[in-house]
Design an enzyme around this catalytic site. Sequence first.
Site, short mmCIF file in Angstrom:
data_model
loop_
_atom_site.label_atom_id
_atom_site.label_comp_id
_atom_site.label_asym_id
_atom_site.label_seq_id
_atom_site.Cartn_x
_atom_site.Cartn_y
_atom_site.Cartn_z
CG HIS A 168 -1.72 1.30 1.58
ND1 HIS A 168 -2.94 1.27 1.03
CD2 HIS A 168 -1.50 2.65 1.83
CE1 HIS A 168 -3.56 2.58 1.10
NE2 HIS A 168 -2.71 3.18 1.79
CD GLU A 169 1.53 3.57 3.55
OE1 GLU A 169 1.73 4.77 3.20
OE2 GLU A 169 0.62 3.47 4.32
CD GLU A 173 -5.09 6.44 0.69
OE1 GLU A 173 -4.85 5.28 0.64
OE2 GLU A 173 -4.34 7.07 1.53
#
Lengths: 501, 501
Positions: free
Chosen positions: B265-266, B295
């Site tokens: 995700h990061e 996002e």
Amino acid sequence: MNLEQAKAQLIALQAKMSAYHHAMGLLSYDGATTAPKATAANRGQTLSVLSEESYKLSTGKDTVELLEYLDAHKDELNAREARMVEILIKDIRQMQKVPMEEYVAYQTLLVEADDVWHTAKETSNFALFEPYLEKIFATTKKFAGYFAPDKDPYDFWLGEFEDGLTRESCDQFFATLRSRIVPLLKKVSEKEQVSDKCLWGHFPIDKQDELSKYLMELMGLDLTHVGLSTTEHPFTTSLGSHLDTRITTHYMEDNFASSMFSVVHEGGHALYDTGSDDDLCYTVLDGGVSMGIHESQSRFYENLIGRSLPFIRLIFPKLQELFPQQLEGYTAEDVFRAVNKAEPSLIRVEADEVTYCLHVMVRYELEKRVMAGEITVHDLPAEWNKLYKEYLGLDVPDDKHGVLQDSHWSGGAIGYFPSYALGSAYGAQLIEKMKETVDVDACIEKGDFAPINAWNREHIWHYGCLLKPQVLLEKALGAKFDPLVYCTYLENKCKAVYGLE
Amino acid sequence: MNLEQAKAQLIALQAKMSAYHHAMGLLSYDGATTAPKATAANRGQTLSVLSEESYKLSTGKDTVELLEYLDAHKDELNAREARMVEILIKDIRQMQKVPMEEYVAYQTLLVEADDVWHTAKETSNFALFEPYLEKIFATTKKFAGYFAPDKDPYDFWLGEFEDGLTRESCDQFFATLRSRIVPLLKKVSEKEQVSDKCLWGHFPIDKQDELSKYLMELMGLDLTHVGLSTTEHPFTTSLGSHLDTRITTHYMEDNFASSMFSVVHEGGHALYDTGSDDDLCYTVLDGGVSMGIHESQSRFYENLIGRSLPFIRLIFPKLQELFPQQLEGYTAEDVFRAVNKAEPSLIRVEADEVTYCLHVMVRYELEKRVMAGEITVHDLPAEWNKLYKEYLGLDVPDDKHGVLQDSHWSGGAIGYFPSYALGSAYGAQLIEKMKETVDVDACIEKGDFAPINAWNREHIWHYGCLLKPQVLLEKALGAKFDPLVYCTYLENKCKAVYGLE
């Protein structure tokens, strides 16, 4: 402007300066600890902006007028305020002499140089670092010319790191040491060498990390204000104020003593920094006053305490707990002898106490000669190797284990090295004085560092930069500094370890 | 001032702003990663000075005159310059409306709040955090009143995180999601639940760390410019420019999937940030344009890629190599089903894709009600628990697993959460578009992320902030945003995992 306003502005000015130092210090710290490899140019960009802002703040009209006003009213200032003004005026008068572009360019150069030095050391490639080091020496010389045109440039920088130090006093100091250390080393070499086998083996990093934390707590560091990281070269830095101090170490998986003594050494620096009176925070009086006094504290904990038999006895159970197999069959006395094994070696930070100052003398000699133009930066590797042969009898296999080993030059700290030797000698005399009122050995045996730290706090730490280094030292010693005390200490250590007469 | 001079000053101004952002960002990053526990006040002191300087820089006469001059000549600017001026003027006009003392006090509050939140979460003590959170909500409301006195304060902040977003459009978006997710979840609950046993066991941190590095390299991050640290709550930040980007993760020793998906995700955020054109560095156009688009990239890599069967098949051999005993007897398909197990749970960052948006809706509802004055900050724990019961059917055992779990509020990010749901939905539509020209599954199977990253770079990343979020999105999609694409994606995923018809 009236005096009360000016005093308030004096505090606000220093808070602002502290903030810039915090930001710039953190950028360097981040570069040494955490930042990804290819980010130095990015940090350099930010540092150049911040150093320009910081320069403008320091040399700006408002600042200069404020300090001149306060200087004109110095009789109405208390001791702290007067000393703040004195330090600030000295710094600013110096800074004013450097054109801003040159000041900023130098800050940027140091960021790049540090980055290049890391790679150069890793790959043992002095040629890579040489152009940066050349610029650093050239700038150092040039700045000395701006700051003190009438002084020899190297004398100037020696004096910056230790008030009053010159080539002459340094030569004399080192000559004194040499006259006692060289024969001592000869006597030792005639004895049977002690074994340091117990220090070598496989020591997992996580266990060594546990040892670091144990040592930091044992020596009285407040871990909520003092952090530990790992770097290529161990160092200590305070960020913003002494309330946030960081030490670093370098773990070697095959030897636990290397990091152990780095932690105790840097821990000594951190005790000194964090020992400033809390109300000195965010002023120029916060933290240690000179590198010589700083090293007197770091080398005090590293050697006078850390390499003493009572200390090794104290921590031996912890060592056994962490490294049960590795230390099987060894005693505290074995470890004591091992960590005091006197023998010429290549790496300064791992050197024993007896040979340590010879390492320092090599660096001092080389700096002196480059600054005097007798040799060039290009000559440094060959000259380094020559002096290691002459002073320590060793052949240097490559520049990684030679001229590239220390981080000081890449950080622009020309003139710093003598502080290590001076600090060692100050420390030896300080502990003698401390022993007049504190039963140091008994404290160590009990693991009770409070009385030792209290003495140091009272006589050294709490002042911050309030007293000038030589005033502070003589006040603490109750006497003039005498390097012979250190020589005698080294001789006694060798008696204990080698059974010399 | 002529136009060429003004353009040069525009660049210099942004370089200066970037430097302050670098310093302030690094202070926060250091606080979250490395700094000793009791140093927040010290950082707050520095941040208050730097934010004051930064405020003065942004709102100072020189800056305002420069931007007004450039704005008056906007027809003579190129697209980048025009957008820089637009963004800067908007920011500065906002900042000018906040009294400097309030701006500085808020920066200091956030440092303290972050510190207190860590302790509050650790000890599950909302009362400790409550007064800080009250001040944060109050300030958020007050600032919205300064910035946009005619707007509802929550609408204002929603629009700050995602251009054009309001309570109305948000309500509508969530209603759409709910109308498809709630029945989907019901259908899933009627099927036999899949097992996620393979994710649980003992997974040593050093092995998980190896997995992180492997994943970062696999997804195409340049580790010389992107660093990894550990924090309580994972995040991504760029320091100074996209050339130095840091991601963080949080390791759980009993589950490897938690950190694994945090890293991916990061890593998605970091790909977006570092994908800006390099000549945008040190300008306001550098990095991602909005949290929704951000996002869309992070949740793209986390879910659309990371939780796909081809991806799990690709990394399964590495997982087996790192955790041979733990994964013995399991297949890639077992792991695929486990990481897609749809089941109401307490912690947002560990939620499956189907229930994820319900977690977001809880936070959105609560923010909306606090901002409207319908409930107070004091009510938040009880209201949180009520909504978790209502939306997810769960009893919250304590505030650590409830209202204190996220770091966003302590950082002042009120209005941020909807971006997660929006980004998830943007991502689902983006991958559909990508699949028109890229054989995404085949690329993943081969471990060749270059074509996927190239598409994202071309359509999203390289612009930085040049295009407004909605323009960027519609240009990339070649269509209007349609949340139903995401709903269909979720339904298809459940078909694959649960064999729904």
